[in-house]
Design an enzyme around this catalytic site. Sequence first.
Site, PDB file in Angstrom:
ATOM      1  N   ASP A 164       0.875  -1.149   0.000  1.00 16.96           N
ATOM      2  CA  ASP A 164       0.000   0.000   0.000  1.00 16.96           C
ATOM      3  C   ASP A 164       0.926   1.216   0.000  1.00 16.96           C
ATOM      4  O   ASP A 164       2.053   1.145   0.499  1.00 16.96           O
ATOM      5  CB  ASP A 164      -0.886  -0.021   1.242  1.00 16.96           C
ATOM      6  N   ARG A 165       0.491   2.329  -0.553  1.00 16.38           N
ATOM      7  CA  ARG A 165       1.375   3.503  -0.639  1.00 16.38           C
ATOM      8  C   ARG A 165       1.252   4.407   0.582  1.00 16.38           C
ATOM      9  O   ARG A 165       2.180   4.529   1.371  1.00 16.38           O
ATOM     10  CB  ARG A 165       1.072   4.281  -1.924  1.00 16.38           C
ATOM     11  N   ASP A 166       0.095   5.030   0.733  1.00 10.65           N
ATOM     12  CA  ASP A 166      -0.092   6.034   1.789  1.00 10.65           C
ATOM     13  C   ASP A 166      -0.106   5.377   3.161  1.00 10.65           C
ATOM     14  O   ASP A 166      -0.875   4.454   3.405  1.00 10.65           O
ATOM     15  CB  ASP A 166      -1.396   6.800   1.559  1.00 10.65           C
TER      16      ASP A 166
ATOM     17  N   GLU B 194       0.944   9.556   5.592  1.00 12.94           N
ATOM     18  CA  GLU B 194      -0.488   9.600   5.281  1.00 12.94           C
ATOM     19  C   GLU B 194      -0.946  11.054   5.223  1.00 12.94           C
ATOM     20  O   GLU B 194      -0.761  11.815   6.163  1.00 12.94           O
ATOM     21  CB  GLU B 194      -1.280   8.848   6.351  1.00 12.94           C
TER      22      GLU B 194
ATOM     23  N   TYR C 201      -6.227  12.004   1.031  1.00 15.36           N
ATOM     24  CA  TYR C 201      -6.358  12.321  -0.400  1.00 15.36           C
ATOM     25  C   TYR C 201      -5.180  13.160  -0.900  1.00 15.36           C
ATOM     26  O   TYR C 201      -5.346  14.282  -1.367  1.00 15.36           O
ATOM     27  CB  TYR C 201      -7.694  13.013  -0.690  1.00 15.36           C
TER      28      TYR C 201
ATOM     29  N   GLN D 255      -7.071   4.904  -5.049  1.00 23.30           N
ATOM     30  CA  GLN D 255      -6.979   6.353  -5.251  1.00 23.30           C
ATOM     31  C   GLN D 255      -8.364   6.908  -5.571  1.00 23.30           C
ATOM     32  O   GLN D 255      -8.624   7.438  -6.658  1.00 23.30           O
ATOM     33  CB  GLN D 255      -5.950   6.673  -6.345  1.00 23.30           C
TER      34      GLN D 255
ATOM     35  N   CYS E 242      -6.340   1.895  -8.170  1.00 24.24           N
ATOM     36  CA  CYS E 242      -7.769   1.860  -8.454  1.00 24.24           C
ATOM     37  C   CYS E 242      -8.294   3.286  -8.351  1.00 24.24           C
ATOM     38  O   CYS E 242      -8.259   3.875  -7.267  1.00 24.24           O
ATOM     39  CB  CYS E 242      -8.495   0.956  -7.463  1.00 24.24           C
TER      40      CYS E 242
ATOM     41  N   LYS F  57      -9.421  -2.262  -3.438  1.00 25.56           N
ATOM     42  CA  LYS F  57      -9.182  -3.065  -2.243  1.00 25.56           C
ATOM     43  C   LYS F  57     -10.386  -2.931  -1.310  1.00 25.56           C
ATOM     44  O   LYS F  57     -10.941  -1.845  -1.220  1.00 25.56           O
ATOM     45  CB  LYS F  57      -7.913  -2.581  -1.508  1.00 25.56           C
TER      46      LYS F  57
ATOM     47  N   ASP G 151      -1.423  -0.592   5.981  1.00 23.47           N
ATOM     48  CA  ASP G 151      -1.691   0.034   7.281  1.00 23.47           C
ATOM     49  C   ASP G 151      -3.173  -0.007   7.641  1.00 23.47           C
ATOM     50  O   ASP G 151      -3.576   0.605   8.625  1.00 23.47           O
ATOM     51  CB  ASP G 151      -1.172   1.473   7.312  1.00 23.47           C
TER      52      ASP G 151
END
Length: 186
Positions: free
Chosen positions: A11-13, A19, A22, A55, A92, A106, A131
């Site tokens: 996962d990215r953020d 975090e 958006y 996203q 996504c 997800k 996370d």
Amino acid sequence: MKDKNKAIFLDRDGVINKEVSYLSDPDKFVFLDGSIEALKILKDLGYLLIVITNQAGIARGLFTEETLSKIHEKMKRILNENNIILNDIFYCPHHPKFTGSCDCRKPKPGMIISAREKYNITLNESYMVGDTLGDIETGFNAKCKTILVMTGYGKEEKRKIDKVKPDFIFNNLLEFAKNLKLNLLL
């Protein structure tokens, strides 16, 4: 037949970068402490590095795919400067309230399944790192091992663990990478 690959799905953020609700400004993309070092360790261990990220801000009209591309370009540029190459980024852009249902958001495993097909990945030898419990559920749905990190939303998500239990919990991506390197994850 080509050899099978193993991957770290990230996962990215909240896992790689701080975090920011958006995230829509490349200037606000900041790597979490230790995440670059962690990615280097994971790459050196022979894993493909694949970002798997929802996203929904695109569907909500908060930012465009062009803006997302600029954020990802910044991330890849900094990683390249540190001799780390991401194998791919799957995202996504959907949200059920705005675009209807999809197979990629997800916790559905669509992005991981697409990556498996593209890179010939053995999923049961791969990890999904996130996370949120949604990330963990995605890993389960794809038949990957799962890692919950306590960065991003991890600490509050850990309190909600009930039916969806990660295989392992670590303070951050670097702690996971070091444990994997020491072969402590059995």
